[in-house]
Design a protein around this motif. Structure first.
Motif, PDB file in Angstrom:
ATOM      1  N   VAL A 178       6.344  -3.371 110.763  1.00 29.00           N
ATOM      2  CA  VAL A 178       6.196  -2.537 109.514  1.00 29.00           C
ATOM      3  C   VAL A 178       7.517  -1.507 109.655  1.00 29.00           C
ATOM      4  N   VAL A 179       7.289  -1.281 108.181  1.00 26.99           N
ATOM      5  CA  VAL A 179       8.700  -0.397 107.774  1.00 26.99           C
ATOM      6  C   VAL A 179       8.102   0.988 107.886  1.00 26.99           C
ATOM      7  N   VAL A 180       8.986   1.658 108.179  1.00 27.47           N
ATOM      8  CA  VAL A 180       8.713   3.020 107.882  1.00 27.47           C
ATOM      9  C   VAL A 180       9.107   3.399 106.754  1.00 27.47           C
ATOM     10  N   GLN A 181       7.889   3.570 105.655  1.00 32.40           N
ATOM     11  CA  GLN A 181       8.869   4.140 104.362  1.00 32.40           C
ATOM     12  C   GLN A 181       9.514   5.556 103.723  1.00 32.40           C
ATOM     13  N   GLY A 182      10.362   5.459 102.888  1.00 34.16           N
ATOM     14  CA  GLY A 182      10.910   6.356 102.087  1.00 34.16           C
ATOM     15  C   GLY A 182      11.822   7.155 103.306  1.00 34.16           C
ATOM     16  N   VAL A 241      17.868  -5.441 107.857  1.00 36.47           N
ATOM     17  CA  VAL A 241      17.819  -5.943 106.395  1.00 36.47           C
ATOM     18  C   VAL A 241      16.589  -5.465 106.133  1.00 36.47           C
ATOM     19  N   PHE A 242      16.197  -5.134 105.310  1.00 34.96           N
ATOM     20  CA  PHE A 242      14.634  -4.769 104.516  1.00 34.96           C
ATOM     21  C   PHE A 242      14.012  -6.332 103.715  1.00 34.96           C
ATOM     22  N   GLU A 243      13.274  -6.833 103.592  1.00 36.05           N
ATOM     23  CA  GLU A 243      12.431  -7.720 102.461  1.00 36.05           C
ATOM     24  C   GLU A 243      11.590  -6.957 101.815  1.00 36.05           C
ATOM     25  N   ARG A 285      19.730  -4.810 101.845  1.00 38.35           N
ATOM     26  CA  ARG A 285      20.831  -5.034 103.519  1.00 38.35           C
ATOM     27  C   ARG A 285      21.596  -3.244 103.107  1.00 38.35           C
ATOM     28  N   ALA A 286      20.594  -2.109 104.281  1.00 43.76           N
ATOM     29  CA  ALA A 286      20.613  -1.691 104.252  1.00 43.76           C
ATOM     30  C   ALA A 286      21.498  -0.961 104.738  1.00 43.76           C
ATOM     31  N   VAL A 287      21.651  -1.393 106.036  1.00 43.01           N
ATOM     32  CA  VAL A 287      22.163  -1.057 107.338  1.00 43.01           C
ATOM     33  C   VAL A 287      23.733  -2.422 107.636  1.00 43.01           C
ATOM     34  N   PRO A 320      26.720   8.421  99.841  1.00 41.99           N
ATOM     35  CA  PRO A 320      26.058   8.179  98.413  1.00 41.99           C
ATOM     36  C   PRO A 320      24.045   7.747  98.752  1.00 41.99           C
ATOM     37  N   ASN A 321      23.259   8.612  97.514  1.00 46.49           N
ATOM     38  CA  ASN A 321      22.139   8.039  97.656  1.00 46.49           C
ATOM     39  C   ASN A 321      22.128   6.438  98.478  1.00 46.49           C
ATOM     40  N   GLY A 322      20.197   6.238  99.330  1.00 45.01           N
ATOM     41  CA  GLY A 322      21.078   4.674  99.415  1.00 45.01           C
ATOM     42  C   GLY A 322      21.739   4.845 100.055  1.00 45.01           C
ATOM     43  N   ALA A 323      22.740   5.148 100.719  1.00 46.16           N
ATOM     44  CA  ALA A 323      23.993   4.528 101.924  1.00 46.16           C
ATOM     45  C   ALA A 323      23.383   3.586 102.991  1.00 46.16           C
ATOM     46  N   GLY A 324      22.320   4.413 103.653  1.00 44.22           N
ATOM     47  CA  GLY A 324      21.772   4.305 105.048  1.00 44.22           C
ATOM     48  C   GLY A 324      21.526   5.164 105.635  1.00 44.22           C
ATOM     49  N   LYS A 325      22.020   6.032 105.499  1.00 43.28           N
ATOM     50  CA  LYS A 325      21.809   6.964 106.484  1.00 43.28           C
ATOM     51  C   LYS A 325      20.684   6.692 107.218  1.00 43.28           C
ATOM     52  N   SER A 326      19.267   7.489 105.828  1.00 44.92           N
ATOM     53  CA  SER A 326      18.046   7.632 106.620  1.00 44.92           C
ATOM     54  C   SER A 326      17.388   6.620 107.998  1.00 44.92           C
ATOM     55  N   THR A 327      18.627   5.328 107.239  1.00 44.03           N
ATOM     56  CA  THR A 327      17.789   3.893 108.019  1.00 44.03           C
ATOM     57  C   THR A 327      18.678   4.178 109.378  1.00 44.03           C
ATOM     58  N   THR A 328      19.824   4.769 109.486  1.00 43.67           N
ATOM     59  CA  THR A 328      20.222   4.694 110.589  1.00 43.67           C
ATOM     60  C   THR A 328      19.844   5.612 111.049  1.00 43.67           C
ATOM     61  N   ASP A 377      18.707  15.094 108.874  1.00 43.60           N
ATOM     62  CA  ASP A 377      18.278  14.396 108.240  1.00 43.60           C
ATOM     63  C   ASP A 377      18.026  15.742 106.813  1.00 43.60           C
ATOM     64  N   GLU A 378      19.408  15.765 106.299  1.00 45.08           N
ATOM     65  CA  GLU A 378      18.815  16.455 104.918  1.00 45.08           C
ATOM     66  C   GLU A 378      18.320  18.005 105.399  1.00 45.08           C
ATOM     67  N   PRO A 379      18.990  18.441 106.120  1.00 43.95           N
ATOM     68  CA  PRO A 379      17.965  19.971 107.085  1.00 43.95           C
ATOM     69  C   PRO A 379      18.232  20.881 106.248  1.00 43.95           C
ATOM     70  N   THR A 428      23.949  15.052 104.776  1.00 41.83           N
ATOM     71  CA  THR A 428      23.725  16.214 103.975  1.00 41.83           C
ATOM     72  C   THR A 428      24.103  15.578 103.082  1.00 41.83           C
ATOM     73  N   HIS A 429      23.896  16.434 101.623  1.00 45.78           N
ATOM     74  CA  HIS A 429      24.450  16.367  99.937  1.00 45.78           C
ATOM     75  C   HIS A 429      25.466  17.171 100.508  1.00 45.78           C
ATOM     76  N   ASP A 430      25.163  18.495 101.217  1.00 43.83           N
ATOM     77  CA  ASP A 430      26.655  19.638 101.041  1.00 43.83           C
ATOM     78  C   ASP A 430      27.490  19.593 101.619  1.00 43.83           C
TER      79      ASP A 430
HETATM   80  N1  LIG Z   1      11.075   0.933 103.528  1.00 42.05           N
HETATM   81  C1  LIG Z   1      11.841   0.508 103.236  1.00 42.05           C
HETATM   82  N2  LIG Z   1      11.827  -0.810 102.386  1.00 42.05           N
HETATM   83  C2  LIG Z   1      12.885  -1.671 101.115  1.00 42.05           C
HETATM   84  N3  LIG Z   1      13.792  -0.813 101.305  1.00 42.05           N
HETATM   85  C3  LIG Z   1      14.349   0.448 101.656  1.00 42.05           C
HETATM   86  C4  LIG Z   1      13.239   0.931 102.674  1.00 42.05           C
HETATM   87  N4  LIG Z   1      13.791   2.677 102.838  1.00 42.05           N
HETATM   88  C5  LIG Z   1      14.643   1.969 102.346  1.00 42.05           C
HETATM   89  N5  LIG Z   1      15.433   1.412 102.302  1.00 42.05           N
HETATM   90  C6  LIG Z   1      16.728   0.834 101.162  1.00 42.05           C
HETATM   91  O1  LIG Z   1      17.943   0.887 102.276  1.00 42.05           O
HETATM   92  C7  LIG Z   1      18.638   1.461 101.180  1.00 42.05           C
HETATM   93  C8  LIG Z   1      19.520   2.661 102.039  1.00 42.05           C
HETATM   94  O2  LIG Z   1      18.300   3.228 102.514  1.00 42.05           O
HETATM   95  P1  LIG Z   1      17.987   5.227 103.572  1.00 42.05           P
HETATM   96  O3  LIG Z   1      17.325   6.016 102.609  1.00 42.05           O
HETATM   97  O4  LIG Z   1      18.921   4.663 104.694  1.00 42.05           O
HETATM   98  O5  LIG Z   1      19.616   5.566 102.052  1.00 42.05           O
HETATM   99  P2  LIG Z   1      19.981   6.777 102.501  1.00 42.05           P
HETATM  100  O6  LIG Z   1      21.970   6.917 102.897  1.00 42.05           O
HETATM  101  O7  LIG Z   1      19.233   7.980 103.611  1.00 42.05           O
HETATM  102  O8  LIG Z   1      19.780   7.799 100.972  1.00 42.05           O
HETATM  103  P3  LIG Z   1      19.992   9.407 100.384  1.00 42.05           P
HETATM  104  O9  LIG Z   1      20.687   9.922 100.707  1.00 42.05           O
HETATM  105  O10 LIG Z   1      18.658   9.426  98.571  1.00 42.05           O
HETATM  106  O11 LIG Z   1      18.523  10.038 101.616  1.00 42.05           O
HETATM  107  C9  LIG Z   1      18.352   1.966  99.990  1.00 42.05           C
HETATM  108  O12 LIG Z   1      18.941   0.916  99.433  1.00 42.05           O
HETATM  109  C10 LIG Z   1      16.702   1.687 100.262  1.00 42.05           C
HETATM  110  O13 LIG Z   1      16.724   1.639  99.104  1.00 42.05           O
END
Ligand SMILES: Nc1ncnc2c1ncn2[C@@H]1O[C@H](COP(=O)(O)OP(=O)(O)OP(=O)(O)O)[C@@H](O)[C@H]1O
Ligand SMILES: [Mg+2]
Lengths: 266, 325
Positions: free
Chosen positions: A261-265, B17-19, B35-37, B55-63, B178-180, B211-213
């Motif tokens: 399961v995925v960690v949200q947010g 990949v998120f479903e 496809r987040a990453v 940019p937002n949603g680029a995949g940083k936090s996912t990485t 992550d965005e400290p 960061t976004h800064d």
């Molecule tokens: N739990 C999840 N379920 C489905 N999709 C997700 C989930 N987490 C992230 N995503 C998707 O994966 C992509 C990357 O998200 P991520 O949080 O890694 O972006 P980010 O680069 O950290 O953006 P930000 O700058 O806004 O923090 C986004 O399109 C997001 O919608």
């Protein structure tokens, strides 16, 4: 050993966290006392009609009511345990923080909940119970040994209670919004633990079933030890059996949850 | 250097990949894959301080989540200090520090010091080491006087500093941030940056920072990685990013009175006129001095300022170019 100290610290922290909310505690004591009063008069009327209902005499029935009030928040029978917080963390994704630490999720939350339960027992349980015991005729044992046996059963009840609530909380990994599951669990727990009526008084097959369910470890089991209606060792065996089953199930679900399961947010 | 040192963090064609299930009708649900990453590869050497932007949603936090082990990659290979994060999350946990700017590891209702005592036990930090690290963090992050304050009463900046300290008490070899600096004021940002710079220089801690800064990156990182739509768009020095993105700086000039657009030598050009104020765009790689001299020579100049290119704009432009190429 090393981790024993960690979880002891978590328990202490859990205790102190709840201790910081004095007003909430005072309000809780008041509510439990009022609830207890209402329930006592209902029970007295009921036992007048049906003396020895469930094998209890009137004094035992009254004692049972005040035990229930003492345990209500301790065993989080109406909610208010760590499960709410845990579910919220899963929903918001804050659970990420708990997962990258070198600590076990289940052990961590068990420790935290034990701290909470101990505080609730002392902070919210003792006063209504003492009030009830002073104002109404109650059936309390005179010997220390029975009290000790009772307290052991209370601790086991706390573990069983956590075991159920942990499972409920983990459902949030799949359901996202676990509020419905939690409410269903509270309702079921309230009924099946004997908060409304001692499980001994449940008739026939329904009685057999509820007395075999884990919830009967929570209020009924320690109450019967205190009231001298059940032996300590068989009671412990029953409670410990459920504790092991529930914790093992929690562990399995936890593994599955964190694996797929995925960690949200962000 | 050994292999682990040059590729302390190793990301090889990693995918996530998120479903996502979405309600499309009363009973109909549509399954969609995000496809987040996407086939992400990079390495970070021990002791490097790398900015990770996009940019937002680029995949940083996912990485970052994959690098901590709390998310399992859908494909590819990932190693941190030779450890596969999602397989051996707990073993790795002792060697990494993590700060998610929007979340806290601290115990909300209890004094800050209680959370630190917990870290002491959790990471089994030797007593002397714990005290030394705590003293150092308290001093450098100016946590004096905050240790006995319940975390819920801390300001955002104070809490963030508290969180950074919490992530470092066990001497992690690598720190993910992550965005400290999100939501921090200028003073707090400066304090956090100063601390990170020192941490990296003195302790050799490897730092990966999102960061976004842009200033975070400018002041801290010699190397920056840009990600968009889960793909690595750029990996190199910050200066190179401006070239790669053909980013522009803007000269804002205030004239004595309203005038027609100033004539400036190409590629500089006036992009906007508003009353006596005019905006002149010019390549970021070029010095502003000759342009200023030229304008001062032909116009009655009252005031001027130079605006640095906005990182988001640079990235957006880069991405648009790659997409059309
Ligand atoms: N739990 C999840 N379920 C489905 N999709 C997700 C989930 N987490 C992230 N995503 C998707 O994966 C992509 C990357 O998200 P991520 O949080 O890694 O972006 P980010 O680069 O950290 O953006 P930000 O700058 O806004 O923090 C986004 O399109 C997001 O919608
Ligand atoms: Mg993010």
């Amino acid at each position: 050993m090393g981790s024993g100290r960690l979880y002891a610290a978590v328990t202490a922290g859990g205790f102190r966290r709840y201790a910081t909310y004095r007003a909430a505690t005072a309000a809780g004591v008041f509510t439990n006392t009022v609830f207890g009063l209402i329930l006592v008069y209902v029970y007295l009327a009921l036992w007048d009609e049906r003396p020895h209902l469930g094998g209890y005499d009137q004094a035992q029935a009254v004692t049972y009511v005040w035990l229930g009030q003492a345990f209500l928040s301790t065993l989080a029978l109406g909610g208010g345990g760590v499960e709410g917080e845990l579910m919220e963390r899963i929903r918001s994704g804050d659970i990420a923080v708990d997962l990258y630490r070198p600590a076990d999720l289940q052990a961590w939350w068990l420790a935290a909940d034990m701290g909470r339960a101990l505080f609730q027992l002392l902070g919210r349980g003792v006063v209504p119970f003492a009030f009830g015991a002073l104002v109404f005729p109650v059936a309390l044992p005179g010997d220390v040994l029975t009290w000790v046996a009772f307290l052991v059963a209370v601790v086991l009840a706390m573990v069983v209670s956590f075991g159920i609530r942990f499972l409920v909380a983990l459902s949030a990994f799949w359901l996202m919004d676990g509020t419905g599951a939690a409410q269903a669990a509270w309702f079921l727990g309230y009924f099946c633990s004997g908060m409304l009526l001692p499980l001994n008084a449940f008739p026939g097959a329904l009685g057999e079933v509820v007395r075999a369910l884990p919830w009967s470890s929570m209020l009924q089991a320690p109450a019967d030890v205190l009231l001298g209606e059940a032996g300590a060792l068989p009671t412990y065996a029953f409670q410990a059996g459920w504790a092991v089953v529930l914790l093992a199930a929690g562990r399995l679900v936890q593994t599955a949850a964190t694996r797929r399961v995925v960690v949200q947010g962000g | 250097m050994t292999g682990v040192d040059t590729a302390f963090i190793e990301v090889d064609r990693v995918e996530k990949v998120f479903e996502v299930r979405r309600k499309t009708g009363l009973l109909k649900r549509e399954r969609r894959q995000v496809r987040a990453v996407d086939a992400l590869s990079f390495t970070v050497a021990r002791g490097e301080m790398v900015g990770y932007i996009g940019p937002n949603g680029a995949g940083k936090s996912t990485t970052i989540k994959m690098l901590t082990g709390i998310l399992t990659p859908s494909g590819g290979r990932l190693r941190v200090a030779g450890i596969d994060p999602s397989r051996e999350r707990t073993r790795l946990a002792h060697r990494i520090g993590v700060v998610f700017g929007q979340r806290t590891t601290l115990w909300w209702d209890l004094p800050l010091i209680d959370s630190y005592r917990l870290m002491h036990r959790m990471y089994r930090i030797p007593d002397a080491r714990y005290r030394e690290n705590l003293d150092r963090c308290v001093e450098l992050l100016e946590l004096d006087g905050l240790l006995d304050v319940p975390v819920r009463q801390l300001s955002l900046g104070q809490r963030m500093r508290g969180d950074i300290a919490a992530a470092l008490l066990h001497d992690p070899e690598v720190l993910y941030l992550d965005e400290p600096t999100i939501g921090l004021d200028v003073v707090s940002k400066a304090r956090v940056r100063g601390f990170l710079r020192e941490l990296n220089a003195e302790r050799g801690t490897t730092v990966l920072l999102t960061t976004h800064d842009l200033q975070d990156i400018e002041q801290l990182c010699s190397r920056v990685m840009v990600i968009d739509h889960g793909r690595l768009m750029y990996d190199g020095p910050l200066a190179g990013l401006h070239e790669a993105g053909e980013s522009e700086r803007t000269l804002v000039v205030d004239l004595e009175r309203e005038l027609p657009p100033i004539e400036v030598p190409a590629p500089a050009r006036v992009v906007r006129v508003q009353g006596p104020r005019q905006w002149v765009a010019f390549p970021a790689s070029q010095s502003a001095a000759p342009l200023v001299a030229r304008i001062a020579a032909v116009c009655p100049l009252v005031d001027l300022s130079v605006r640095e290119p906005d990182i988001e704009a640079v990235i957006a432009k880069m991405y648009a170019e790659k997409a059309t190429a």
